[in-house]
Design an enzyme around this catalytic site. Structure first.
Site, short mmCIF file in Angstrom:
data_model
loop_
_atom_site.label_atom_id
_atom_site.label_comp_id
_atom_site.label_asym_id
_atom_site.label_seq_id
_atom_site.Cartn_x
_atom_site.Cartn_y
_atom_site.Cartn_z
N LYS A 1 0.82 -1.22 0.00
CA LYS A 1 0.00 0.00 0.00
C LYS A 1 0.86 1.27 0.00
O LYS A 1 0.43 2.31 -0.47
CB LYS A 1 -0.96 -0.03 1.17
CG LYS A 1 -2.02 -1.11 1.00
CD LYS A 1 -3.17 -0.99 1.95
CE LYS A 1 -4.28 -1.95 1.60
NZ LYS A 1 -3.90 -3.37 1.77
C1 LIG Z 1 -4.52 -4.45 1.10
C2 LIG Z 1 -3.76 -5.71 1.00
C3 LIG Z 1 -4.13 -6.72 0.08
C4 LIG Z 1 -5.35 -6.62 -0.80
O1 LIG Z 1 -5.23 -5.64 -1.81
P1 LIG Z 1 -6.52 -5.10 -2.59
O2 LIG Z 1 -6.02 -3.99 -3.42
O3 LIG Z 1 -7.47 -4.63 -1.51
O4 LIG Z 1 -7.09 -6.22 -3.37
C5 LIG Z 1 -3.34 -7.87 0.01
N1 LIG Z 1 -2.26 -8.02 0.81
C6 LIG Z 1 -1.88 -7.08 1.71
C7 LIG Z 1 -0.70 -7.34 2.57
C8 LIG Z 1 -2.61 -5.89 1.83
O5 LIG Z 1 -2.23 -4.96 2.72
#
Ligand SMILES: *Cc1c(COP(=O)(O)O)cnc(C)c1O
Length: 474
Positions: free
Chosen positions: A120
């Site tokens: 993120k």
């Molecule tokens: C947010 C997140 C996801 C999922 O990603 P999306 O964009 O919501 O599909 C997967 N793995 C981790 C570690 C995350 O923080």
């Protein structure tokens, strides 16, 4: 570039106009009115770009209302080796998103070298700088209110800390996050970051955020905003690393690759879909879910049935019952027919199922989507196998992607598995899988012993509002 709503009843807007907002006024999500097309020649000319040059090439197609010199400056400030510094031995931090080759044709795209050790950060860090830029232009400010069970909240706080015009009020469930996650968030001493530990569970936090946001008068008066996964700025920034990984693994531009994507709210893989629509030669987009398998069911059957309840799993950042970015994808699946999306989401918004198993499903397949589920036992086994075979420690989410990715691996087509977090974030699961602790990046060894700054509140909407009012002018 103008942006239109998936529900077709909101005026079109520019990139900066939608940057700070959430849903379109008609309840839909914004998408570009058409996807920029990258010809083979242009693609080939990007082949040797570094991450910043690539980010500029992609994002300048979307953020057309930001003067190019400004956009370049924002990108150059964001994607630096100092920000994405948590590399493993052998990785070059200058790569920003390094690609690790496990064996010929099998790769991991490292996306978790940012400050909160999860992918993120790739988009959120850019968003922090874009927010500061957009707010400064109009001498405005924003109070970001959010709820988190870990990953999103910390990524948002590390992106927004110290940013002029931005204050963050982040609700987290008291005592429910790991000591590491708590320390990550609560040790921030920046005056514009406010951590509120709610004496309740994550859903209580989320309900409070919803209640405050539904008070339209309060929302307008105190300029309440969000940075959740439907934010278009975040999705657009995620498109970049699909290009990055592509160039890192192909011998010749034009070859196809496949991506395996651990998915929750469908933001990450939606960015992959858009990269493909822009002309990046992607063969398959492999959606991996955990026990919360609403997306897998859709990609297998064409039926999308939001679940009444979320299951708590050892890949917690994928614990979702309804995927907030899914509407963007379906808009393309139904040939951008906004009336059809309105009809479908009149059901989804009431948590009813929709059925696209007929003619539309061919479109889903044409877009290269396949899917699979990974359970706790799969996750543990995958972590063990990857460690044993390749000497690589991966986290639980990445393991879900890896497991499902391998099910669809094809000879001659490079498979790129997206790493969405570092194992250090999920120590307990790593101990269970490997009987040892994951290594922590430099500087985070003793994060739990740093002084913490957090306000504890009851499950009480009014108390949270009072806190925001008291601190909104700081
Ligand atoms: C947010 C997140 C996801 C999922 O990603 P999306 O964009 O919501 O599909 C997967 N793995 C981790 C570690 C995350 O923080």
């Amino acid at each position: 570039m103008r942006y239109i709503s998936t529900r077709g009843e909101a005026p079109s807007q520019s990139f900066l106009q939608i940057l700070l907002g959430g849903l379109a006024p008609d309840g839909g999500l914004y998408l570009p009115e058409s996807y920029p097309q990258i010809s083979r020649e242009e693609l080939a000319s990007w082949q040797h770009f570094n991450y910043r040059e690539l980010a500029f090439s992609v994002l300048s197609k979307f953020a057309t209302d930001i003067p190019t010199a400004d956009l370049r400056a924002i990108i150059d400030k964001t994607y630096t080796a100092e920000v994405y510094c948590n590399t493993r031995p052998g990785e070059n931090a200058e790569d920003i998103a390094p690609v690790r080759t496990l064996e010929p044709g099998l790769h991991i795209l490292a996306l978790s070298n940012g400050p909160t050790l999860a992918f993120k950060d790739m988009a959120m860090q850019l968003l922090g700088n874009l927010f500061e830029y957009a707010l400064a232009q109009h001498h405005e400010s924003i109070n970001i209110l959010g709820a988190t069970s870990g990953d999103t909240g910390s990524a948002a706080e590390y992106a927004m800390r110290g940013k002029r015009g931005v204050r963050v009020f982040m609700l987290s469930p008291f005592g429910k996050m790991s000591p590491f996650q708590r320390a990550q968030m609560y040790s921030l001493q920046d005056p514009n970051i406010h951590n509120l530990a709610v004496r309740g569970v994550f859903d209580d936090c989320q309900d409070i955020v919803k209640a405050v946001s539904n008070d339209l008068e309060f929302k307008a008066k105190y300029k309440i905003g969000a940075v959740n996964s439907i934010n278009w700025g975040r999705v657009s920034a995620q498109i970049v690393y699909y290009f990055k990984a592509y160039f890192a693994v192909v011998k010749e531009v034009g070859e196809q690759v496949s991506f395996a994507v651990p998915s929750g709210n469908f933001g990450n893989v939606c960015a992959g879909h858009i990269a493909r629509m822009m002309g990046l030669p992607i063969r398959k987009l492999i959606v991996a879910t955990n026990e919360n398998d609403v997306l897998d069911e859709f990609f297998k059957t064409g039926r999308y049935t939001p679940r009444p309840q979320t299951k708590h799993t050892s890949s917690p950042s994928m614990d979702i019952s309804k995927a907030s970015n899914f509407e963007r994808f379906i808009f393309d699946v139904v040939g951008r027919d906004a009336a059809k999306v309105r009809e479908l989401w009149s059901k989804v918004d009431k948590s009813q199922g929709i059925d696209l198993s007929g003619a539309y499903f061919a479109k889903v397949q044409e877009f290269g989507f396949v899917s699979g589920v990974s359970h706790h036992a799969d996750r543990m086994q995958t972590i063990r196998e990857v460690y044993k075979r390749y000497g690589q420690m991966i986290d639980t989410h990445t393991a879900d992607g890896f497991k499902v990715g391998l099910e669809y691996r094809e000879a001659g087509v490079p498979l790129i598995c997206l790493e969405t977090a570092l194992p250090a974030k999920f120590e307990e699961a790593i101990r269970e899988a490997l009987g040892r602790d994951p290594e922590r990046p430099n500087g985070l060894e003793n994060i739990e012993s740093l002084p913490q700054r957090v306000e504890t509140v009851d499950v009480d909407v009014e108390a949270v509002k009072r806190y925001v009012v008291a601190h909104a002018g700081d």
